[in-house]
Design a protein around this motif. Structure first.
Motif, PDB file in Angstrom:
ATOM      1  N   ASP A   1      57.791  17.003  11.173  1.00  0.00           N
ATOM      2  CA  ASP A   1      58.684  18.152  11.298  1.00  0.00           C
ATOM      3  C   ASP A   1      59.524  17.972  12.562  1.00  0.00           C
ATOM      4  O   ASP A   1      59.004  17.545  13.601  1.00  0.00           O
ATOM      5  CB  ASP A   1      57.854  19.436  11.394  1.00  0.00           C
ATOM      6  CG  ASP A   1      58.700  20.689  11.368  1.00  0.00           C
ATOM      7  OD1 ASP A   1      58.846  21.258  10.293  1.00  0.00           O
ATOM      8  OD2 ASP A   1      59.190  21.087  12.437  1.00  0.00           O
ATOM      9  N   VAL A   2      60.833  18.267  12.485  1.00  0.00           N
ATOM     10  CA  VAL A   2      61.681  18.201  13.681  1.00  0.00           C
ATOM     11  C   VAL A   2      61.404  19.450  14.498  1.00  0.00           C
ATOM     12  O   VAL A   2      61.852  20.540  14.166  1.00  0.00           O
ATOM     13  CB  VAL A   2      63.171  18.114  13.310  1.00  0.00           C
ATOM     14  CG1 VAL A   2      64.021  18.005  14.574  1.00  0.00           C
ATOM     15  CG2 VAL A   2      63.436  16.913  12.400  1.00  0.00           C
ATOM     16  N   ALA A   3      60.659  19.283  15.591  1.00  0.00           N
ATOM     17  CA  ALA A   3      60.223  20.431  16.386  1.00  0.00           C
ATOM     18  C   ALA A   3      61.239  20.826  17.446  1.00  0.00           C
ATOM     19  O   ALA A   3      61.376  22.013  17.770  1.00  0.00           O
ATOM     20  CB  ALA A   3      58.879  20.126  17.054  1.00  0.00           C
TER      21      ALA A   3
ATOM     22  N   ARG B   1      63.353  24.504   7.268  1.00  0.00           N
ATOM     23  CA  ARG B   1      62.711  23.483   8.095  1.00  0.00           C
ATOM     24  C   ARG B   1      63.545  22.204   8.048  1.00  0.00           C
ATOM     25  O   ARG B   1      64.333  21.994   7.113  1.00  0.00           O
ATOM     26  CB  ARG B   1      61.286  23.181   7.607  1.00  0.00           C
ATOM     27  CG  ARG B   1      60.311  24.316   7.837  1.00  0.00           C
ATOM     28  CD  ARG B   1      58.951  24.020   7.244  1.00  0.00           C
ATOM     29  NE  ARG B   1      58.199  23.033   8.001  1.00  0.00           N
ATOM     30  CZ  ARG B   1      56.976  22.625   7.668  1.00  0.00           C
ATOM     31  NH1 ARG B   1      56.373  23.142   6.592  1.00  0.00           N
ATOM     32  NH2 ARG B   1      56.325  21.729   8.389  1.00  0.00           N
ATOM     33  N   ALA B   2      63.348  21.371   9.055  1.00  0.00           N
ATOM     34  CA  ALA B   2      63.995  20.061   9.105  1.00  0.00           C
ATOM     35  C   ALA B   2      62.904  19.010   9.306  1.00  0.00           C
ATOM     36  O   ALA B   2      61.965  19.214  10.088  1.00  0.00           O
ATOM     37  CB  ALA B   2      65.015  20.005  10.241  1.00  0.00           C
ATOM     38  N   PHE B   3      63.027  17.889   8.608  1.00  0.00           N
ATOM     39  CA  PHE B   3      62.010  16.845   8.663  1.00  0.00           C
ATOM     40  C   PHE B   3      62.646  15.485   8.917  1.00  0.00           C
ATOM     41  O   PHE B   3      63.809  15.260   8.571  1.00  0.00           O
ATOM     42  CB  PHE B   3      61.234  16.757   7.342  1.00  0.00           C
ATOM     43  CG  PHE B   3      60.571  18.039   6.906  1.00  0.00           C
ATOM     44  CD1 PHE B   3      59.315  18.390   7.376  1.00  0.00           C
ATOM     45  CD2 PHE B   3      61.213  18.886   6.004  1.00  0.00           C
ATOM     46  CE1 PHE B   3      58.711  19.568   6.968  1.00  0.00           C
ATOM     47  CE2 PHE B   3      60.615  20.064   5.591  1.00  0.00           C
ATOM     48  CZ  PHE B   3      59.358  20.405   6.069  1.00  0.00           C
TER      49      PHE B   3
ATOM     50  N   LEU C   1      61.843  15.561  19.349  1.00  0.00           N
ATOM     51  CA  LEU C   1      60.396  15.774  19.300  1.00  0.00           C
ATOM     52  C   LEU C   1      60.013  16.051  17.854  1.00  0.00           C
ATOM     53  O   LEU C   1      60.438  17.040  17.267  1.00  0.00           O
ATOM     54  CB  LEU C   1      59.984  16.943  20.188  1.00  0.00           C
ATOM     55  CG  LEU C   1      58.502  17.342  20.127  1.00  0.00           C
ATOM     56  CD1 LEU C   1      57.612  16.189  20.595  1.00  0.00           C
ATOM     57  CD2 LEU C   1      58.241  18.596  20.955  1.00  0.00           C
ATOM     58  N   PHE C   2      59.217  15.150  17.291  1.00  0.00           N
ATOM     59  CA  PHE C   2      58.750  15.292  15.912  1.00  0.00           C
ATOM     60  C   PHE C   2      57.258  15.614  15.932  1.00  0.00           C
ATOM     61  O   PHE C   2      56.488  14.946  16.631  1.00  0.00           O
ATOM     62  CB  PHE C   2      58.974  13.995  15.119  1.00  0.00           C
ATOM     63  CG  PHE C   2      60.393  13.505  15.132  1.00  0.00           C
ATOM     64  CD1 PHE C   2      61.365  14.114  14.363  1.00  0.00           C
ATOM     65  CD2 PHE C   2      60.757  12.429  15.924  1.00  0.00           C
ATOM     66  CE1 PHE C   2      62.670  13.660  14.373  1.00  0.00           C
ATOM     67  CE2 PHE C   2      62.056  11.961  15.944  1.00  0.00           C
ATOM     68  CZ  PHE C   2      63.023  12.577  15.167  1.00  0.00           C
ATOM     69  N   GLN C   3      56.867  16.610  15.167  1.00  0.00           N
ATOM     70  CA  GLN C   3      55.462  17.018  15.105  1.00  0.00           C
ATOM     71  C   GLN C   3      54.894  16.645  13.736  1.00  0.00           C
ATOM     72  O   GLN C   3      55.507  16.907  12.695  1.00  0.00           O
ATOM     73  CB  GLN C   3      55.337  18.529  15.320  1.00  0.00           C
ATOM     74  CG  GLN C   3      53.937  18.991  15.624  1.00  0.00           C
ATOM     75  CD  GLN C   3      53.915  20.405  16.204  1.00  0.00           C
ATOM     76  OE1 GLN C   3      54.951  21.042  16.344  1.00  0.00           O
ATOM     77  NE2 GLN C   3      52.728  20.886  16.560  1.00  0.00           N
ATOM     78  N   ARG C   4      53.756  15.981  13.745  1.00  0.00           N
ATOM     79  CA  ARG C   4      53.175  15.512  12.483  1.00  0.00           C
ATOM     80  C   ARG C   4      52.832  16.665  11.550  1.00  0.00           C
ATOM     81  O   ARG C   4      52.352  17.712  11.986  1.00  0.00           O
ATOM     82  CB  ARG C   4      51.914  14.688  12.748  1.00  0.00           C
ATOM     83  CG  ARG C   4      52.187  13.291  13.307  1.00  0.00           C
ATOM     84  CD  ARG C   4      50.908  12.475  13.354  1.00  0.00           C
ATOM     85  NE  ARG C   4      51.095  11.186  14.009  1.00  0.00           N
ATOM     86  CZ  ARG C   4      51.421  10.073  13.371  1.00  0.00           C
ATOM     87  NH1 ARG C   4      51.590  10.081  12.052  1.00  0.00           N
ATOM     88  NH2 ARG C   4      51.559   8.930  14.041  1.00  0.00           N
TER      89      ARG C   4
END
Length: 381
Positions: A111-113, A144-146, A297-300
């Motif tokens: 997820d694009v945090a 959401r953005a991924f 920052l990408f969050q799993r």
């Protein structure tokens, strides 16, 4: 006497090797430092996530009031410091050029945090679809953005080897694909009744040390030539790591509807971006634009995250031809407008009018735009 001298010299040599201060200094302290950095990084990750949540709350409060939406300076400094702390810890892992194994730990659903840009007004995630104040955001809401990193050719639409053409810099040739990237922007309207999904699928290849050096030069030129909103906290351009890739993306895929049966088409140009991974663990991944210096920052996401997996069935569908998509959207827009005129109750009119407007905006994007891609951006996710 000669034998005794030889024995004595051999003993001295062995003793010097065993008790050399260089050996003592380079072995234990380096491992100890790495362990301490990893322990510090675990704490820094949570602090970074907490700081990002606080920054998002501040942005939401600023957007709902008449005050400026510019990030508070103390938050920017705190985030930059935490990013650098993580990047220092991760740099100890090293990595060799041409070693594809270093990318295995980066794979996953993300997820694009958070995004930290150097230049005010940059919008590297979503382009025109997510730009604040833009036409799309007046009608649509970003769900959401991924940015997912998958094993090579997981979708069946990719390649294992790319023929890279670079006649200007003489850096072309055949490159092995190390991962498949899928970027997804999910939007909706009418309280979730209408869904719009924009996807970019691409193949990521390792870039050479010479390409990394040229990216660093362009990044430095950009920082020197552009007045950044974070000019007091911008650090010197750091060298790109062997985990830097160039992702070659297909034309954007625009899908209207939850199942993609109404409109599913490819529109716009192909594109490519450079992205370095400066930190990664089992919770987050930090990316840095190779040309712009923008931090991501990408969050799993968990593997069973439904929203993170919605793209699979949409991308698997064969895209419509452009004229069929325009014809379908035209019918939706016309029917919605007609229903808005004839509907008796006000809620019905509003819903029909919004559906017509959304179909019109999507149709305009299909006909005239570049699929939401903004050509002036150096990094897009």
């Amino acid at each position: 006497m000669v034998a005794v001298s030889a024995f004595f010299l051999a003993a001295v040599s062995i003793s010097a090797t065993a008790f050399s201060p260089v050996r003592v200094f380079t072995a234990r302290p380096s491992k100890f430092r790495i362990r301490r950095l990893e322990e510090s990084a675990t704490t820094a990750v949570q602090r970074l996530l907490d700081a990002v949540d606080a920054t998002k709350s501040e942005d939401a409060e600023s957007s709902s009031s008449s005050s400026s939406t510019t990030q508070p300076r103390h938050s920017v400094q705190e985030l930059s410091s935490l990013f650098r702390e993580l990047e220092e810890a991760y740099s100890q892992k090293g990595g060799k050029d041409e070693d594809k194994a270093i990318f295995q730990s980066l794979l996953g659903l993300y997820d694009v945090a958070f995004v930290q840009t150097e230049k005010e007004g940059d919008n590297p995630v979503g382009g025109k679809w997510t730009r604040k104040g833009g036409v799309a955001q007046k009608i649509l809401r970003t769900r959401r953005a991924f940015q997912h990193l998958l094993p090579t050719n997981s979708t069946g639409l990719g390649r294992t080897v790319l023929e890279v053409s670079d006649t200007v810099n003489d850096l072309g040739g055949r490159r092995s694909v190390v991962a498949e990237a899928v970027n997804v922007i999910s939007l909706d309207a009418l309280f979730g009744l209408v869904r719009l999904t924009v996807m970019l699928r691409g193949d990521a290849v390792m870039i050479t040390p010479e390409e990394r050096r040229r990216c660093e030069e362009r990044q430095l030129q950009r920082l020197n030539a552009t007045k950044t909103k974070f000019s007091d906290v911008v650090e010197a351009v750091t060298p790109l790591s062997p985990r830097t890739v160039r992702a070659y993306f297909d034309a954007p895929r625009i899908v209207f509807g939850r199942q993609g049966r109404l409109v599913n088409l490819s529109v716009g140009p192909m594109s490519d971006v450079v992205l370095d991974t400066t930190y990664c663990d089992d919770r987050i991944r930090v990316g840095k634009g190779g040309n712009s210096g923008t931090r991501f920052l990408f969050q799993r996401c968990s593997l069973d995250d439904t929203e993170a997996n919605e793209w699979k069935s949409l991308l698997a569908r064969r895209p419509l031809k452009k004229w069929k998509a325009l014809w379908t959207l035209g019918i939706v827009a016309g029917f919605g407008f007609r229903s808005a005129v004839r509907a008796g109750a006000l809620p019905g009119r509003i819903i029909a009018l919004l559906a017509s407007a959304l179909a019109t905006v999507t149709g305009t994007a299909v006909l005239f735009s570049a699929g939401g891609i903004e050509r002036d951006e150096l990094v897009r996710v």
